[in-house]
Scaffold this motif. Structure first.
Motif, short mmCIF file in Angstrom:
data_model
loop_
_atom_site.label_atom_id
_atom_site.label_comp_id
_atom_site.label_asym_id
_atom_site.label_seq_id
_atom_site.Cartn_x
_atom_site.Cartn_y
_atom_site.Cartn_z
N ASP A 1 0.85 -1.18 0.00
CA ASP A 1 0.00 0.00 0.00
C ASP A 1 0.89 1.24 0.00
O ASP A 1 2.07 1.18 0.35
CB ASP A 1 -0.90 0.00 1.23
N GLN A 2 0.32 2.37 -0.40
CA GLN A 2 1.10 3.59 -0.53
C GLN A 2 0.63 4.65 0.46
O GLN A 2 -0.57 4.87 0.63
CB GLN A 2 1.02 4.14 -1.96
N VAL A 3 1.58 5.33 1.09
CA VAL A 3 1.29 6.41 2.03
C VAL A 3 1.37 7.74 1.30
O VAL A 3 2.23 7.95 0.44
CB VAL A 3 2.28 6.40 3.21
N ALA A 4 0.45 8.64 1.60
CA ALA A 4 0.47 10.00 1.07
C ALA A 4 0.29 10.97 2.23
O ALA A 4 -0.31 10.64 3.26
CB ALA A 4 -0.64 10.19 0.03
N GLN A 5 0.81 12.18 2.07
CA GLN A 5 0.71 13.20 3.11
C GLN A 5 -0.63 13.91 3.01
O GLN A 5 -1.14 14.17 1.91
CB GLN A 5 1.85 14.21 2.99
N LEU A 6 -1.21 14.24 4.16
CA LEU A 6 -2.53 14.87 4.21
C LEU A 6 -2.52 16.08 5.13
O LEU A 6 -1.98 16.02 6.24
CB LEU A 6 -3.58 13.86 4.70
N SER A 7 -3.11 17.16 4.67
CA SER A 7 -3.35 18.33 5.51
C SER A 7 -4.85 18.62 5.50
O SER A 7 -5.45 18.74 4.43
CB SER A 7 -2.58 19.55 4.98
N LEU A 8 -5.45 18.70 6.69
CA LEU A 8 -6.88 18.96 6.84
C LEU A 8 -7.09 20.27 7.59
O LEU A 8 -6.37 20.59 8.52
CB LEU A 8 -7.56 17.83 7.63
N SER A 9 -8.11 21.01 7.17
CA SER A 9 -8.43 22.25 7.86
C SER A 9 -9.94 22.45 7.86
O SER A 9 -10.62 22.13 6.88
CB SER A 9 -7.76 23.45 7.17
N HIS A 10 -10.47 22.95 9.00
CA HIS A 10 -11.89 23.27 9.13
C HIS A 10 -12.04 24.75 9.44
O HIS A 10 -11.31 25.29 10.27
CB HIS A 10 -12.55 22.45 10.24
N ASP A 11 -12.97 25.39 8.74
CA ASP A 11 -13.24 26.80 9.01
C ASP A 11 -14.73 27.03 8.80
O ASP A 11 -15.22 27.01 7.66
CB ASP A 11 -12.42 27.70 8.08
N GLY A 12 -15.45 27.22 9.89
CA GLY A 12 -16.88 27.47 9.79
C GLY A 12 -17.61 26.32 9.12
O GLY A 12 -17.59 25.19 9.61
N GLU A 13 -18.22 26.59 8.00
CA GLU A 13 -19.03 25.59 7.31
C GLU A 13 -18.25 24.78 6.28
O GLU A 13 -18.85 24.05 5.48
CB GLU A 13 -20.22 26.26 6.62
N TYR A 14 -16.93 24.89 6.28
CA TYR A 14 -16.14 24.23 5.24
C TYR A 14 -15.03 23.37 5.83
O TYR A 14 -14.43 23.72 6.85
CB TYR A 14 -15.56 25.27 4.28
N ALA A 15 -14.76 22.27 5.15
CA ALA A 15 -13.61 21.40 5.45
C ALA A 15 -12.77 21.34 4.18
O ALA A 15 -13.29 21.11 3.08
CB ALA A 15 -14.07 20.01 5.85
N VAL A 16 -11.46 21.55 4.33
CA VAL A 16 -10.55 21.58 3.19
C VAL A 16 -9.46 20.53 3.41
O VAL A 16 -8.95 20.38 4.52
CB VAL A 16 -9.90 22.97 3.02
N ALA A 17 -9.12 19.81 2.35
CA ALA A 17 -8.07 18.80 2.43
C ALA A 17 -7.10 18.98 1.28
O ALA A 17 -7.50 19.30 0.16
CB ALA A 17 -8.67 17.40 2.39
N MET A 18 -5.82 18.75 1.57
CA MET A 18 -4.79 18.73 0.53
C MET A 18 -3.95 17.47 0.71
O MET A 18 -3.54 17.14 1.82
CB MET A 18 -3.90 19.97 0.59
N VAL A 19 -3.69 16.77 -0.39
CA VAL A 19 -2.94 15.52 -0.36
C VAL A 19 -1.72 15.65 -1.26
O VAL A 19 -1.81 16.14 -2.40
CB VAL A 19 -3.82 14.34 -0.83
N LEU A 20 -0.58 15.22 -0.73
CA LEU A 20 0.67 15.20 -1.48
C LEU A 20 1.11 13.75 -1.62
O LEU A 20 1.28 13.05 -0.62
CB LEU A 20 1.75 16.01 -0.75
#
Length: 200
Positions: A165-184
């Protein structure tokens, strides 16, 4: 007249994916029946069994808080009824599921050359730091990317494979009514370096 200039390729074979999820959209899905079935269907649809086990305590707190508990105090003239609210528990569950949804959508974009299903992607924690694990190549069973269509149930696909299996980096952020994710993620290496040219 300016001549075309050669460009040096980006030195690392990396791929980026990002996604944003509207939390109230998830809230509508998981509260559509009022008894937790919407939440359970959604969780079975997008989460692996291990992820559902992690999310289960938040679901149970939400269901417990959603149960109306009335306490009546009677006097000769008044009766007072108190109902336990579920607002905070619902918000916590919705934000967590929205974050998972955004993370998996971002992963699909980072691994654009593969057709990943929801269960091919797992969000895990190392301490408080989230990261992504993508199952080794296999036949995908789901191609839908619409949160509003998350009502079908797919079988669990956690059977072990011989490939890594492969590992990837993840950054998660929540602000009010939104959730944002970035994957490297590590991209598939090119067979040979590419020299790009541009014309000013």
């Amino acid at each position: 007249m300016l001549l075309p200039r050669a460009l040096r390729p980006f030195p690392l074979q990396l791929s980026i994916g990002t996604d944003i999820c509207h939390v109230p959209r998830i809230t509508r899905i998981i509260t559509q029946d009022g008894q937790g079935w919407g939440a359970r269907r959604f969780m079975r649809r997008i989460l692996t069994p291990a992820e559902r086990q992690t999310m289960e305590p938040k679901l149970e707190r939400f269901l417990a808080a959603s149960t109306t508990t009335s306490t009546s105090t009677s006097t000769s003239t008044t009766t007072t009824t108190t109902t336990q609210p579920a607002g905070r528990e619902l918000q916590q569950l919705s934000q967590s599921l929205a974050g998972r949804f955004a993370a998996k959508e971002a992963t699909k974009k980072a691994f654009g050359s593969r057709r990943l299903s929801w269960h091919d992607i797992s969000v895990r924690l190392e301490g408080s730091r989230p990261y992504i694990v993508v199952r080794a190549s296999r036949t995908s069973t789901s191609t839908s990317t619409s949160a509003s269509s998350m009502v079908d149930i797919v079988p669990d696909i956690d059977a072990p494979t011989e490939a890594e299996d492969q590992v990837a980096q993840l950054s998660l952020s929540h602000d009010g009514e939104y959730a944002v994710a970035m994957v490297l993620a590590a991209a598939t290496p090119s067979p040979s370096p590419v020299r790009l040219e541009i014309t000013p």
